[in-house]
Each structure stands twice: as structure tokens, then as C-alpha cells.
Design a protein around this motif. Structure first.
Motif, PDB file in Angstrom:
ATOM      1  N   TYR A  18       0.907  -1.154   0.000  1.00 23.86           N
ATOM      2  CA  TYR A  18       0.000   0.000   0.000  1.00 23.86           C
ATOM      3  C   TYR A  18       0.943   1.200   0.000  1.00 23.86           C
ATOM      4  O   TYR A  18       1.525   1.512   1.049  1.00 23.86           O
ATOM      5  CB  TYR A  18      -0.855   0.029   1.261  1.00 23.86           C
ATOM      6  N   ALA A  23       2.494  -4.914   2.837  1.00 19.78           N
ATOM      7  CA  ALA A  23       1.470  -5.579   3.664  1.00 19.78           C
ATOM      8  C   ALA A  23       1.506  -7.101   3.518  1.00 19.78           C
ATOM      9  O   ALA A  23       1.100  -7.821   4.423  1.00 19.78           O
ATOM     10  CB  ALA A  23       0.086  -5.052   3.298  1.00 19.78           C
ATOM     11  N   SER A  43      -4.570  -8.842  14.358  1.00 21.26           N
ATOM     12  CA  SER A  43      -5.045  -7.706  13.593  1.00 21.26           C
ATOM     13  C   SER A  43      -3.902  -7.054  12.815  1.00 21.26           C
ATOM     14  O   SER A  43      -2.814  -6.856  13.366  1.00 21.26           O
ATOM     15  CB  SER A  43      -5.656  -6.718  14.586  1.00 21.26           C
ATOM     16  N   GLY A  44      -4.154  -6.776  11.556  1.00 24.37           N
ATOM     17  CA  GLY A  44      -3.160  -6.085  10.740  1.00 24.37           C
ATOM     18  C   GLY A  44      -2.130  -7.006  10.091  1.00 24.37           C
ATOM     19  O   GLY A  44      -1.200  -6.538   9.426  1.00 24.37           O
ATOM     20  N   CYS A  45      -2.299  -8.340  10.231  1.00 20.07           N
ATOM     21  CA  CYS A  45      -1.283  -9.258   9.683  1.00 20.07           C
ATOM     22  C   CYS A  45      -1.423  -9.446   8.178  1.00 20.07           C
ATOM     23  O   CYS A  45      -0.551 -10.038   7.545  1.00 20.07           O
ATOM     24  CB  CYS A  45      -1.339 -10.613  10.385  1.00 20.07           C
ATOM     25  N   GLY A  46      -2.546  -8.983   7.595  1.00 25.50           N
ATOM     26  CA  GLY A  46      -2.667  -9.059   6.137  1.00 25.50           C
ATOM     27  C   GLY A  46      -3.697 -10.066   5.636  1.00 25.50           C
ATOM     28  O   GLY A  46      -3.800 -10.283   4.433  1.00 25.50           O
ATOM     29  N   LYS A  47      -4.493 -10.643   6.546  1.00 29.92           N
ATOM     30  CA  LYS A  47      -5.475 -11.664   6.131  1.00 29.92           C
ATOM     31  C   LYS A  47      -6.472 -11.099   5.118  1.00 29.92           C
ATOM     32  O   LYS A  47      -6.715 -11.706   4.080  1.00 29.92           O
ATOM     33  CB  LYS A  47      -6.307 -12.196   7.319  1.00 29.92           C
ATOM     34  N   SER A  48      -7.049  -9.930   5.457  1.00 29.84           N
ATOM     35  CA  SER A  48      -8.063  -9.355   4.555  1.00 29.84           C
ATOM     36  C   SER A  48      -7.422  -8.923   3.245  1.00 29.84           C
ATOM     37  O   SER A  48      -8.015  -9.080   2.175  1.00 29.84           O
ATOM     38  CB  SER A  48      -8.732  -8.141   5.184  1.00 29.84           C
ATOM     39  N   THR A  49      -6.216  -8.383   3.345  1.00 28.28           N
ATOM     40  CA  THR A  49      -5.519  -7.966   2.129  1.00 28.28           C
ATOM     41  C   THR A  49      -5.346  -9.161   1.198  1.00 28.28           C
ATOM     42  O   THR A  49      -5.602  -9.075  -0.007  1.00 28.28           O
ATOM     43  CB  THR A  49      -4.138  -7.374   2.500  1.00 28.28           C
ATOM     44  N   ILE A  61      -8.294   0.015  -4.626  1.00 25.70           N
ATOM     45  CA  ILE A  61      -7.611   0.865  -3.641  1.00 25.70           C
ATOM     46  C   ILE A  61      -6.417   1.543  -4.313  1.00 25.70           C
ATOM     47  O   ILE A  61      -5.582   0.879  -4.938  1.00 25.70           O
ATOM     48  CB  ILE A  61      -7.137   0.021  -2.425  1.00 25.70           C
TER      49      ILE A  61
END
Ligand SMILES: Nc1ncnc2c1ncn2[C@@H]1O[C@H](COP(=O)(O)OP(=O)(O)OP(=O)(O)O)[C@@H](O)[C@H]1O
Length: 255
Positions: A18, A23, A43-49, A61
């Protein structure tokens, strides 16, 4: 990393930035056909990404840059020749917060097939019924299909969204924390339904709930700070993790 059976998705050396922020840092992972694969991690580890890469949602994005490759059924989905609309038809997605359209239950379910040009009422009725059965919602709504989907409970709304995704007959269904806004009973219904869904679809789920991953998935990937730390058979990963960082996370020592 051990090979997974019948891989339908092959992710190789995937990096995602990003802007200047890395990420995802060199992800290698195969996803097996008609299995449930869960991504877990703090949280923030990149799963959703990562899950958003699978149907190119990250394209929307600004400032996103991707290196490496993701193949679905042998074809690189980032190849310039790929039709992204077609890809998103093959790879459906359900989000964290139920987001049905402000339309009737029926119209939500047949929305995609209508866009594809299906007009006959009988065919649409049939799709609606079959899809709602698969989404484990038919019995609850069959007498009120023309009620606004927004009048349903949160769990029912999420099942409408799952029905909306599978009405397109995708090959892969992505779910990004689909139960995080739901109570335990609504969550259990969705979990039972996911196990049924894998008869027909490849399912990938992001969850912050480790018990959920352990209950429903066949394979689990554990991520930390943009890296895939461990990826294994779910029972193996939760009972005999090979990496210290996985063990620390699943035993609640951090995260
Ligand atoms: N749209 C965005 N623009 C810039 N940075 C982003 C964007 N989305 C995510 N990130 C950053 O990428 C990293 C991974 O975020 P991501 O949302 O994929 O993690 P996650 O594991 O799904 O977290 P959570 O469980 O909190 O949803 C984080 O550092 C996050 O701040």
C-alpha cells in the motif's frame, strides 16, 4: 511447505504494497478445491488484504502494487487479458458486515442472475429457491420472499448475502470475517452452512476467531506481519504446530 491436494488457487511469491507499506511479504500458498481454507492471525497481519487479492478487490484501492502471481485454475488472474468482472463472478465475496441491497429477499438473491440476462420468472424463482436452500435460509423466509432483506436479523441478512454470492454459481466463495457481527447462534448456523457449501464450492474464510477456524476449516494459514508463518491441515496446526510463533498465538500467549 507441504503440497495441498487438488489446488485450484496457486499463490506464488506474492507481495503487496500500500504505497510504501509492504502488507504481504512473499506469500506462497495453494488452496484446495472444495475444501474450507481459513486465514487467521493478529489484527493487521494481512489476512483481509490477501483474501481481497483473490478477486482483485484491491484494484479498487489507490496506491496498491502487487508482485508475484496468483493463478486460479492455472491462469494468472493479474494477467492484463483477464476480465475482472468475469473473475468476480467466478470468485464471489461476502463481507464482515451484512450488506444486503435495500430490496426484497427475492430481489437480492436473483440480482446477479438478472444482471447476467436471465429474465424468465420460473427460472429466477427456481434459482431463488435452490440458492436459499444452499444458504440454509429457505425454511425461514419462503413465505416472505417479498419482504425487505433489511427487515431480517443480522444472521439472516448475512445468509442473504451468501445466497447473493452463490446465486452467481461461483467456483470460489471468499468470506471476510462473516460472523464477527453475529451472535453465537447465528454464527453456528453460518458455520454449519459453510460445511455444506464446500460440497459445491471452494471456500476461503478470514476469521479472527480461532475456534471458528478449528471448527469449520480443513486447512488453516497463520499469518503475522504480512508473512505466512504456518499453513497446514487444521487439526495439525491447532494440535501440533510446527512453529513457535504459531504455538504462542494459538495458546493465547500473544495477539
Ligand atoms: N486500504 C488500505 N490502505 C493502506 N493500508 C492498508 C489498507 N488496508 C490495509 N492496510 C494495511 O495493511 C496491513 C494489513 O491489513 P489487513 O486489513 O489486511 O489486516 P488483517 O489481518 O485483515 O487485520 P484485521 O484482522 O484487523 O482486519 C495493515 O498494516 C493495514 O494498516
Amino acid at each position: 511447505m507441504k503440497k495441498k491436494p487438488n489446488p485450484v488457487v496457486n499463490i506464488t511469491d506474492l507481495k503487496l504494497y500500500y504505497g510504501d507499506n509492504l502488507a504481504l511479504n512473499g506469500i506462497n500458498l495453494d488452496i484446495s478445491e472444495k475444501m474450507i481454507t481459513a486465514f487467521i492471525g493478529p489484527s493487521g497481519c494481512g489476512k483481509s488484504t490477501l483474501i481481497r487479492c483473490l478477486n482483485r478487490m484491491n484494484d479498487l484501492i489507490e496506491g496498491v502494487r502487487i508482485e508475484g502471481s496468483i493463478k486460479i485454475a492455472g491462469k494468472d488472474i493479474y494477467d492484463p487479458s483477464v476480465n475482472v468482472t468475469e473473475l468476480r463472478k467466478r470468485v464471489g465475496m461476502v463481507f464482515q458486515k451484512p450488506n444486503p441491497f435495500p430490496k426484497t429477499i427475492y430481489e437480492n438473491v436473483v440480482y446477479g442472475p438478472r444482471v447476467l440476462g436471465i429474465k424468465k420468472k420460473n427460472t429466477l424463482d427456481d434459482i431463488c429457491e435452490k440458492t436459499l436452500i444452499k444458504a440454509a435460509l429457505w425454511n425461514e423466509v419462503k413465505d416472505r420472499l417479498h419482504l425487505s432483506a433489511l427487515e431480517l436479523s443480522g444472521g439472516q441478512q448475512q445468509r442473504v448475502c451468501i445466497a447473493r454470492a452463490i446465486a452467481m454459481e461461483p467456483e470460489i466463495v471468499l468470506l471476510d470475517e462473516p460472523c464477527s457481527a453475529l451472535d453465537p447462534i447465528a454464527t453456528a448456523k453460518i458455520e454449519d452452512m459453510l460445511v455444506e457449501l464446500k460440497k459445491d464450492y471452494t471456500v476461503v474464510i478470514v476469521t479472527h476467531n480461532m475456534q471458528q477456524a478449528a471448527r469449520v476449516s480443513d486447512y488453516t494459514g497463520f499469518f503475522m506481519m504480512g508473512e505466512l508463518v504456518e499453513y497446514d491441515d487444521t487439526t495439525e496446526l491447532f494440535t501440533k504446530p510446527k512453529k513457535q510463533r504459531t504455538e504462542d498465538y494459538i495458546t493465547g500467549r500473544f495477539g
